[in-house]
Design a protein around this motif. Structure first.
Motif, PDB file in Angstrom:
ATOM      1  N   SER A 175      34.882  31.577  28.389  1.00 39.43           N
ATOM      2  CA  SER A 175      35.115  32.579  29.440  1.00 39.43           C
ATOM      3  C   SER A 175      36.593  32.932  29.581  1.00 39.43           C
ATOM      4  O   SER A 175      36.948  33.799  30.372  1.00 39.43           O
ATOM      5  N   PHE A 197      37.212  29.278  36.086  1.00 40.94           N
ATOM      6  CA  PHE A 197      37.658  29.248  37.475  1.00 40.94           C
ATOM      7  C   PHE A 197      36.999  28.136  38.296  1.00 40.94           C
ATOM      8  O   PHE A 197      37.625  27.577  39.194  1.00 40.94           O
ATOM      9  N   GLN A 229      49.704  41.118  34.984  1.00 41.70           N
ATOM     10  CA  GLN A 229      49.658  41.487  36.399  1.00 41.70           C
ATOM     11  C   GLN A 229      51.044  41.742  36.982  1.00 41.70           C
ATOM     12  O   GLN A 229      51.228  42.634  37.800  1.00 41.70           O
ATOM     13  N   LYS A 267      40.455  42.988  34.073  1.00 39.44           N
ATOM     14  CA  LYS A 267      39.674  42.406  35.175  1.00 39.44           C
ATOM     15  C   LYS A 267      39.911  40.906  35.274  1.00 39.44           C
ATOM     16  O   LYS A 267      39.989  40.351  36.373  1.00 39.44           O
ATOM     17  N   LEU A 268      40.033  40.241  34.126  1.00 36.89           N
ATOM     18  CA  LEU A 268      40.307  38.803  34.117  1.00 36.89           C
ATOM     19  C   LEU A 268      41.707  38.534  34.674  1.00 36.89           C
ATOM     20  O   LEU A 268      41.913  37.577  35.431  1.00 36.89           O
ATOM     21  N   GLU A 296      43.332  40.364  36.858  1.00 36.82           N
ATOM     22  CA  GLU A 296      43.248  40.600  38.306  1.00 36.82           C
ATOM     23  C   GLU A 296      42.566  39.428  39.003  1.00 36.82           C
ATOM     24  O   GLU A 296      43.019  38.965  40.061  1.00 36.82           O
ATOM     25  N   LYS A 297      41.492  38.928  38.400  1.00 37.91           N
ATOM     26  CA  LYS A 297      40.751  37.815  38.994  1.00 37.91           C
ATOM     27  C   LYS A 297      41.614  36.564  39.059  1.00 37.91           C
ATOM     28  O   LYS A 297      41.614  35.829  40.058  1.00 37.91           O
ATOM     29  N   LEU A 298      42.373  36.299  37.990  1.00 34.09           N
ATOM     30  CA  LEU A 298      43.248  35.117  37.973  1.00 34.09           C
ATOM     31  C   LEU A 298      44.344  35.248  39.028  1.00 34.09           C
ATOM     32  O   LEU A 298      44.670  34.275  39.714  1.00 34.09           O
ATOM     33  N   TRP A 299      44.910  36.441  39.170  1.00 29.67           N
ATOM     34  CA  TRP A 299      45.948  36.655  40.185  1.00 29.67           C
ATOM     35  C   TRP A 299      45.388  36.359  41.577  1.00 29.67           C
ATOM     36  O   TRP A 299      46.008  35.651  42.375  1.00 29.67           O
ATOM     37  N   GLN A 300      44.215  36.904  41.861  1.00 28.08           N
ATOM     38  CA  GLN A 300      43.594  36.707  43.172  1.00 28.08           C
ATOM     39  C   GLN A 300      43.259  35.239  43.410  1.00 28.08           C
ATOM     40  O   GLN A 300      43.475  34.712  44.505  1.00 28.08           O
ATOM     41  N   TRP A 301      42.754  34.567  42.379  1.00 24.74           N
ATOM     42  CA  TRP A 301      42.420  33.141  42.480  1.00 24.74           C
ATOM     43  C   TRP A 301      43.689  32.337  42.790  1.00 24.74           C
ATOM     44  O   TRP A 301      43.691  31.469  43.669  1.00 24.74           O
ATOM     45  N   SER A 341      45.107  33.026  46.299  1.00 25.10           N
ATOM     46  CA  SER A 341      44.265  32.368  47.297  1.00 25.10           C
ATOM     47  C   SER A 341      44.473  30.855  47.296  1.00 25.10           C
ATOM     48  O   SER A 341      44.593  30.233  48.346  1.00 25.10           O
TER      49      SER A 341
END
Length: 320
Positions: free
Chosen positions: A168, A172, A199, A301-302, A304-309, A312
């Protein structure tokens, strides 16, 4: 390995500019410090051992008496140390022209940091993300008051980002990857370095409308297969005895290159006039060439998802 015509001597005069090199006391980091100071820059050498850093600084200054190098107390396995280092720079320096997130560990046995994260995941990725976050206002203000392209940030990665990751890309739900091998943990952290760069460029680079005249130029650098202490650390991948024998053999066969060359791509990306505005966000390969990273590394998208993770995760701990 293929090379461009770049050489460190082609870097313009850097007098008056300030840089940070994490892991600057040994290997590629040390050669990067030498390359920058040889052109007149002031460099902070980020390291967790003051004795080793001061010994490295002394060694460099014996050969290059004009080298302006300062020790920066920085332990990437401890978030509080990272925040304190960024705070010191912000208090001591009115400007910061470049950050080279160089330090890293590779293939080490599974262990957790004092903050509870797998060692490679925190050292190679999380702590550099946090350091960048706390230095970003200073980098932006410096960019705003200097010519375009003066301020740059380099994240060191490796081709391991393409070879050793989970299917993947980033797992995460289990970033520690305790049940996997050490090189998969390494590969995941190195992919994260590339995605971080993507990012950063999107948010703060020249492609960002919001960045305006405070835009910073970014790159993810694969330095090459270099003969450094990193290879001797990888006891989670091979026994120490095998590594001791294999490393010099690989060097002789040309599989591992000299440390000086390992710094070329970092120096190119952070200070060369041949690295252009259109190159911001690029993946730089040996030596000083623009390359193409893995499919996962190009997945917006990956990224962006890693940045958000990450935001957070660190935000929940009160670190941002």
């Amino acid at each position: 390995m293929p090379s461009s015509k770049f050489s460190p001597e082609s870097i313009p005069d850097l007098t008056g500019r300030v840089y940070i090199v994490t892991g600057g006391n040994a290997g590629i980091g040390k050669e990067t410090v030498i390359g920058l100071t040889a052109r007149g820059a002031k460099v902070y050498m980020g390291a967790r051992s003051k004795d080793k850093a001061l010994a490295a600084i002394h060694e460099i200054q014996e050969q290059l008496p004009s080298a302006n190098i300062h020790f920066l107390d920085l332990d990437l396995s401890d978030f509080q140390s990272v925040i304190a280092a960024a705070k010191k720079i912000r208090e001591d320096e009115p400007a910061l022209h470049g950050l080279i997130n160089n330090a890293g560990i590779m293939g080490v046995p599974y262990s957790l940091t004092v903050d509870g994260y797998e060692a490679q995941w925190q050292t190679n990725y999380l702590s550099h993300w946090l350091l960048t976050h706390h230095l970003m206002p200073l980098l932006q203000s410096t960019a705003q008051s200097n010519p375009e392209g003066t301020v740059r940030l380099v994240n060191l990665t490796s081709d391991g980002h393409a070879r050793f990751t989970p299917p993947s890309g980033i797992r995460f739900e289990d970033t520690g990857l305790e049940k996997e091998n050490s090189m998969m943990r390494y590969g995941q952290s190195k992919l994260a370095n590339v995605l971080h760069t993507v990012q950063l460029n999107k948010k703060y680079g020249p492609i960002s409308a919001e960045a305006g005249n405070a835009a910073i130029w970014f790159s993810a650098v694969h330095p090459g297969h270099i003969d450094t202490d990193l290879n001797k650390q990888a006891t989670g991948a091979l026994p120490a005895g095998v590594l001791r024998v294999a490393t010099p053999i690989m060097s002789c066969l040309g599989i591992l290159d000299k440390q000086e060359k390992g710094a070329w791509s970092s120096l190119f990306a952070v200070a060369s006039s041949n690295f252009k505005k259109s190159d911001s966000g690029a993946y730089v390969v040996p030596y000083a060439k623009i390359g193409t990273p893995s499919d996962h590394a190009r997945d917006a998208k990956l990224a962006e998802k890693l940045w958000q993770w990450t935001e957070s995760e660190l935000g929940a701990k009160g670190l941002l």
